[in-house]
Design a protein around this motif. Structure first.
Motif, PDB file in Angstrom:
ATOM      1  N   THR A  84       8.208   5.549 -10.932  1.00  0.00           N
ATOM      2  CA  THR A  84       7.735   5.634  -9.554  1.00  0.00           C
ATOM      3  C   THR A  84       6.217   5.621  -9.509  1.00  0.00           C
ATOM      4  OG1 THR A  84       9.695   6.919  -8.948  1.00  0.00           O
ATOM      5  CG2 THR A  84       7.830   7.005  -7.430  1.00  0.00           C
ATOM      6  N   HIS A  85       5.585   6.355 -10.424  1.00  0.00           N
ATOM      7  CA  HIS A  85       4.115   6.342 -10.501  1.00  0.00           C
ATOM      8  C   HIS A  85       3.592   4.940 -10.766  1.00  0.00           C
ATOM      9  CE1 HIS A  85       2.674  10.450 -10.088  1.00  0.00           C
ATOM     10  NE2 HIS A  85       3.725  10.876 -10.767  1.00  0.00           N
ATOM     11  N   SER A  86       4.297   4.174 -11.578  1.00  0.00           N
ATOM     12  CA  SER A  86       3.874   2.802 -11.888  1.00  0.00           C
ATOM     13  C   SER A  86       3.870   1.937 -10.630  1.00  0.00           C
ATOM     14  CB  SER A  86       4.815   2.209 -12.939  1.00  0.00           C
ATOM     15  OG  SER A  86       4.477   0.872 -13.209  1.00  0.00           O
ATOM     16  N   ILE A  87       4.919   2.070  -9.815  1.00  0.00           N
ATOM     17  CA  ILE A  87       4.978   1.313  -8.559  1.00  0.00           C
ATOM     18  C   ILE A  87       3.897   1.787  -7.599  1.00  0.00           C
ATOM     19  CG2 ILE A  87       6.405   0.805  -6.534  1.00  0.00           C
ATOM     20  CD1 ILE A  87       8.853   0.987  -8.389  1.00  0.00           C
ATOM     21  N   MET A  88       3.652   3.083  -7.573  1.00  0.00           N
ATOM     22  CA  MET A  88       2.613   3.632  -6.702  1.00  0.00           C
ATOM     23  C   MET A  88       1.248   3.046  -7.036  1.00  0.00           C
ATOM     24  SD  MET A  88       3.863   7.625  -6.596  1.00  0.00           S
ATOM     25  CE  MET A  88       2.347   8.238  -5.856  1.00  0.00           C
ATOM     26  N   LYS A  89       0.970   2.859  -8.316  1.00  0.00           N
ATOM     27  CA  LYS A  89      -0.311   2.270  -8.736  1.00  0.00           C
ATOM     28  C   LYS A  89      -0.435   0.829  -8.236  1.00  0.00           C
ATOM     29  CE  LYS A  89      -1.040   5.091 -12.878  1.00  0.00           C
ATOM     30  NZ  LYS A  89      -1.088   5.085 -14.365  1.00  0.00           N
ATOM     31  N   GLU A  90       0.663   0.088  -8.312  1.00  0.00           N
ATOM     32  CA  GLU A  90       0.645  -1.294  -7.820  1.00  0.00           C
ATOM     33  C   GLU A  90       0.412  -1.318  -6.315  1.00  0.00           C
ATOM     34  OE1 GLU A  90       3.683  -4.032  -9.403  1.00  0.00           O
ATOM     35  OE2 GLU A  90       4.392  -2.307 -10.581  1.00  0.00           O
ATOM     36  N   ILE A  91       1.060  -0.416  -5.607  1.00  0.00           N
ATOM     37  CA  ILE A  91       0.913  -0.356  -4.147  1.00  0.00           C
ATOM     38  C   ILE A  91      -0.509   0.043  -3.773  1.00  0.00           C
ATOM     39  CG2 ILE A  91       1.603   0.948  -2.086  1.00  0.00           C
ATOM     40  CD1 ILE A  91       4.460   0.945  -3.260  1.00  0.00           C
ATOM     41  N   ALA A  92      -1.084   1.006  -4.499  1.00  0.00           N
ATOM     42  CA  ALA A  92      -2.466   1.424  -4.222  1.00  0.00           C
ATOM     43  C   ALA A  92      -3.423   0.252  -4.406  1.00  0.00           C
ATOM     44  CB  ALA A  92      -2.858   2.570  -5.142  1.00  0.00           C
ATOM     45  N   SER A  93      -3.193  -0.565  -5.437  1.00  0.00           N
ATOM     46  CA  SER A  93      -4.039  -1.734  -5.670  1.00  0.00           C
ATOM     47  C   SER A  93      -3.948  -2.722  -4.509  1.00  0.00           C
ATOM     48  CB  SER A  93      -3.609  -2.419  -6.976  1.00  0.00           C
ATOM     49  OG  SER A  93      -4.306  -3.622  -7.163  1.00  0.00           O
ATOM     50  N   LYS A 136       0.901 -10.610  -5.583  1.00  0.00           N
ATOM     51  CA  LYS A 136       1.139  -9.200  -5.922  1.00  0.00           C
ATOM     52  C   LYS A 136       2.157  -8.579  -4.966  1.00  0.00           C
ATOM     53  CE  LYS A 136      -3.294  -7.840  -8.008  1.00  0.00           C
ATOM     54  NZ  LYS A 136      -4.447  -6.914  -7.870  1.00  0.00           N
ATOM     55  N   ILE A 137       2.036  -8.908  -3.677  1.00  0.00           N
ATOM     56  CA  ILE A 137       2.953  -8.370  -2.678  1.00  0.00           C
ATOM     57  C   ILE A 137       4.378  -8.852  -2.941  1.00  0.00           C
ATOM     58  CG2 ILE A 137       3.575  -8.440  -0.224  1.00  0.00           C
ATOM     59  CD1 ILE A 137       0.570  -8.394   0.406  1.00  0.00           C
ATOM     60  N   LYS A 138       4.516 -10.127  -3.283  1.00  0.00           N
ATOM     61  CA  LYS A 138       5.853 -10.667  -3.574  1.00  0.00           C
ATOM     62  C   LYS A 138       6.476  -9.972  -4.780  1.00  0.00           C
ATOM     63  CE  LYS A 138       5.194 -15.308  -1.636  1.00  0.00           C
ATOM     64  NZ  LYS A 138       5.064 -16.758  -1.964  1.00  0.00           N
ATOM     65  N   ILE A 139       5.661  -9.702  -5.787  1.00  0.00           N
ATOM     66  CA  ILE A 139       6.166  -9.044  -6.997  1.00  0.00           C
ATOM     67  C   ILE A 139       6.682  -7.645  -6.669  1.00  0.00           C
ATOM     68  CG2 ILE A 139       5.458  -8.030  -9.206  1.00  0.00           C
ATOM     69  CD1 ILE A 139       3.536 -10.443  -9.512  1.00  0.00           C
ATOM     70  N   ILE A 140       5.910  -6.895  -5.882  1.00  0.00           N
ATOM     71  CA  ILE A 140       6.324  -5.528  -5.550  1.00  0.00           C
ATOM     72  C   ILE A 140       7.534  -5.536  -4.618  1.00  0.00           C
ATOM     73  CG2 ILE A 140       4.921  -5.062  -3.486  1.00  0.00           C
ATOM     74  CD1 ILE A 140       5.256  -2.681  -6.441  1.00  0.00           C
ATOM     75  N   GLN A 141       7.612  -6.526  -3.714  1.00  0.00           N
ATOM     76  CA  GLN A 141       8.757  -6.605  -2.804  1.00  0.00           C
ATOM     77  C   GLN A 141      10.031  -7.026  -3.525  1.00  0.00           C
ATOM     78  OE1 GLN A 141       7.092  -9.170   0.253  1.00  0.00           O
ATOM     79  NE2 GLN A 141       6.680  -7.405   1.592  1.00  0.00           N
ATOM     80  N   ASN A 142       9.887  -7.742  -4.629  1.00  0.00           N
ATOM     81  CA  ASN A 142      11.053  -8.070  -5.454  1.00  0.00           C
ATOM     82  C   ASN A 142      11.594  -6.823  -6.150  1.00  0.00           C
ATOM     83  OD1 ASN A 142      11.145 -10.791  -4.848  1.00  0.00           O
ATOM     84  ND2 ASN A 142       9.775 -11.378  -6.529  1.00  0.00           N
ATOM     85  N   LYS A 143      10.686  -5.875  -6.432  1.00  0.00           N
ATOM     86  CA  LYS A 143      11.101  -4.624  -7.066  1.00  0.00           C
ATOM     87  C   LYS A 143      11.688  -3.651  -6.049  1.00  0.00           C
ATOM     88  CE  LYS A 143       7.551  -4.756 -10.710  1.00  0.00           C
ATOM     89  NZ  LYS A 143       6.361  -4.066 -11.256  1.00  0.00           N
ATOM     90  N   VAL A 144      11.036  -3.582  -4.871  1.00  0.00           N
ATOM     91  CA  VAL A 144      11.448  -2.642  -3.829  1.00  0.00           C
ATOM     92  C   VAL A 144      11.527  -3.429  -2.517  1.00  0.00           C
ATOM     93  CG1 VAL A 144      11.026  -0.423  -2.731  1.00  0.00           C
ATOM     94  CG2 VAL A 144      10.152  -0.837  -5.033  1.00  0.00           C
ATOM     95  N   THR A 145      12.738  -3.817  -2.154  1.00  0.00           N
ATOM     96  CA  THR A 145      12.906  -4.784  -1.065  1.00  0.00           C
ATOM     97  C   THR A 145      12.501  -4.253   0.309  1.00  0.00           C
ATOM     98  OG1 THR A 145      15.233  -4.105  -0.865  1.00  0.00           O
ATOM     99  CG2 THR A 145      14.747  -6.023  -2.251  1.00  0.00           C
ATOM    100  N   HIS A 146      12.544  -2.931   0.517  1.00  0.00           N
ATOM    101  CA  HIS A 146      12.236  -2.397   1.854  1.00  0.00           C
ATOM    102  C   HIS A 146      10.742  -2.293   2.142  1.00  0.00           C
ATOM    103  CE1 HIS A 146      10.837   1.583   0.577  1.00  0.00           C
ATOM    104  NE2 HIS A 146      11.844   1.630  -0.273  1.00  0.00           N
ATOM    105  N   ILE A 147       9.898  -2.511   1.148  1.00  0.00           N
ATOM    106  CA  ILE A 147       8.449  -2.352   1.342  1.00  0.00           C
ATOM    107  C   ILE A 147       7.880  -3.507   2.153  1.00  0.00           C
ATOM    108  CG2 ILE A 147       6.209  -2.420   0.145  1.00  0.00           C
ATOM    109  CD1 ILE A 147       7.384  -0.698  -2.013  1.00  0.00           C
ATOM    110  N   GLN A 148       7.135  -3.152   3.166  1.00  0.00           N
ATOM    111  CA  GLN A 148       6.421  -4.122   3.997  1.00  0.00           C
ATOM    112  C   GLN A 148       4.949  -3.736   4.094  1.00  0.00           C
ATOM    113  OE1 GLN A 148       7.819  -6.939   5.292  1.00  0.00           O
ATOM    114  NE2 GLN A 148       9.774  -6.353   4.320  1.00  0.00           N
ATOM    115  N   PHE A 149       4.073  -4.730   4.070  1.00  0.00           N
ATOM    116  CA  PHE A 149       2.640  -4.474   4.204  1.00  0.00           C
ATOM    117  C   PHE A 149       2.118  -5.069   5.495  1.00  0.00           C
ATOM    118  CE2 PHE A 149       3.334  -4.141  -0.342  1.00  0.00           C
ATOM    119  CZ  PHE A 149       2.577  -3.044  -0.686  1.00  0.00           C
TER     120      PHE A 149
END
Length: 316
Positions: free
Chosen positions: A267-276, A303-316
């Motif tokens: 979870t911390h790893s995903i948080m770092k990507e989101i913070a970036s 980067k957004i596509k990569i994180i959304q592939n990991k966590v589908t509900h995330i929207q920016f």
């Protein structure tokens, strides 16, 4: 050398991840921590009925939600050009009575459904001091600038706090027996009540929560936000200009402590990507039409596509 006391923290047995659904209720401190959950794109609901400081008002509100006891004309009143309800914060007050009731009841329905789906509830209690409406004898969540003579101020006892918190827990568990409850006490001092009176108020909350958290129930935790501010951040540079509210630096530190025990490494790893990504989205270019900026935007979208592939509900 160590120049401050560290408040001991125990890793949660039910950690948060990006499938978790989180509700934060209570004082303005809930809003501060809730904004962190929102920033890092957790599935978060923050004080749907506004800031509420005391345990009794939270108990009454969740009981209403559990029973689907809808707000009616008898629950609202007109004052200074707005319709208000003593059970909710003034942020929800509205000039149209029907629209106000519709908003309140929609929120009630939504919260009832959300509680059934939650994994974690963070509740921050702010004070034991309450205002009781003299005519109805109801403890109010907000006075809405109604003249003080209409209310009687009183201090909730340890037992009154304990009973309200235990009732609050039972209401939540009736709707969702699996959810994790996390209690904390706001580090904001309510000195309008008096310095000594504030300490007594917090003390009653501490004693009530100590009795509750001493019972063996793995679904209940206590997070020491008050202790972290008072012992680890014992310096006014960690406070706003009013010297009462923790500032952004203090909130960041408390957030780090909370996530250190409630979030897994993944979870911390995903948080770092989101913070970036969040930092990149906040960037404003002086020359947005340049090739370099277009390259920057393309990389950001990747980067957004990569994180959304990991966590589908995330929207920016």
């Amino acid at each position: 050398m160590q120049f401050s006391l560290k408040v001991p923290l125990v890793p949660s047995q039910t950690p948060l991840d990006y499938d978790s659904k989180v509700l934060l209720l209570g004082s303005c401190f809930s809003e501060n921590i809730g904004s962190k959950f929102t920033y890092f794109k957790f599935q978060t609901t923050i004080n749907p009925f506004g800031i509420i400081f005391n345990a009794v008002s939270l108990e009454l509100l969740i009981k209403r939600c559990l029973d689907k006891d809808y707000f009616t004309e008898q629950d609202v009143f007109f004052h200074q050009d707005l319709w208000h309800c003593f059970e909710v914060h003034s942020d929800l007050s509205h000039p149209d009575q029907n629209k106000f009731l519709t908003v309140l009841n929609n929120k009630l329905n939504e919260l009832n459904q959300k509680i059934k789906e939650l994994t974690h509830v963070f509740i921050t209690f702010g004070t034991s001091w309450v205002y009781r409406h003299r005519e109805t004898q109801q403890i109010v969540a907000n006075c809405h600038k109604v003249p003080q003579k209409v209310f009687e101020k009183e201090l909730l006892s340890v037992d009154q706090n304990r009973v309200s918190i235990q009732n609050l827990m039972s209401f939540f568990y009736e709707l969702n027996p699996k959810l994790q409850l996390v209690f904390t006490i706001s580090p904001v001092r309510h000195i309008k009540d008096g310095f000594f009176e504030n300490q007594v108020s917090k003390g009653h909350l501490f004693a009530a929560l100590h009795q509750i958290c001493s019972e063996i129930d793995t679904r209940v935790n206590y997070f020491p936000s008050y202790e972290i501010v008072q012992d680890e951040l014992r310096d006014y540079r960690f406070f706003e200009k009013d010297m009462l509210h923790p500032n952004a630096l203090a909130i960041d530190y408390i957030w780090e402590q909370l996530t250190s025990i409630y979030c897994t490494e993944s979870t911390h790893s995903i948080m770092k990507e989101i913070a970036s990504i969040q930092k990149a989205l906040a960037h404003r270019s002086f020359n947005p039409n340049t090739a370099s900026h277009q390259k920057f935007l393309f990389a950001l979208q990747q980067k957004i596509k990569i994180i959304q592939n990991k966590v589908t509900h995330i929207q920016f």
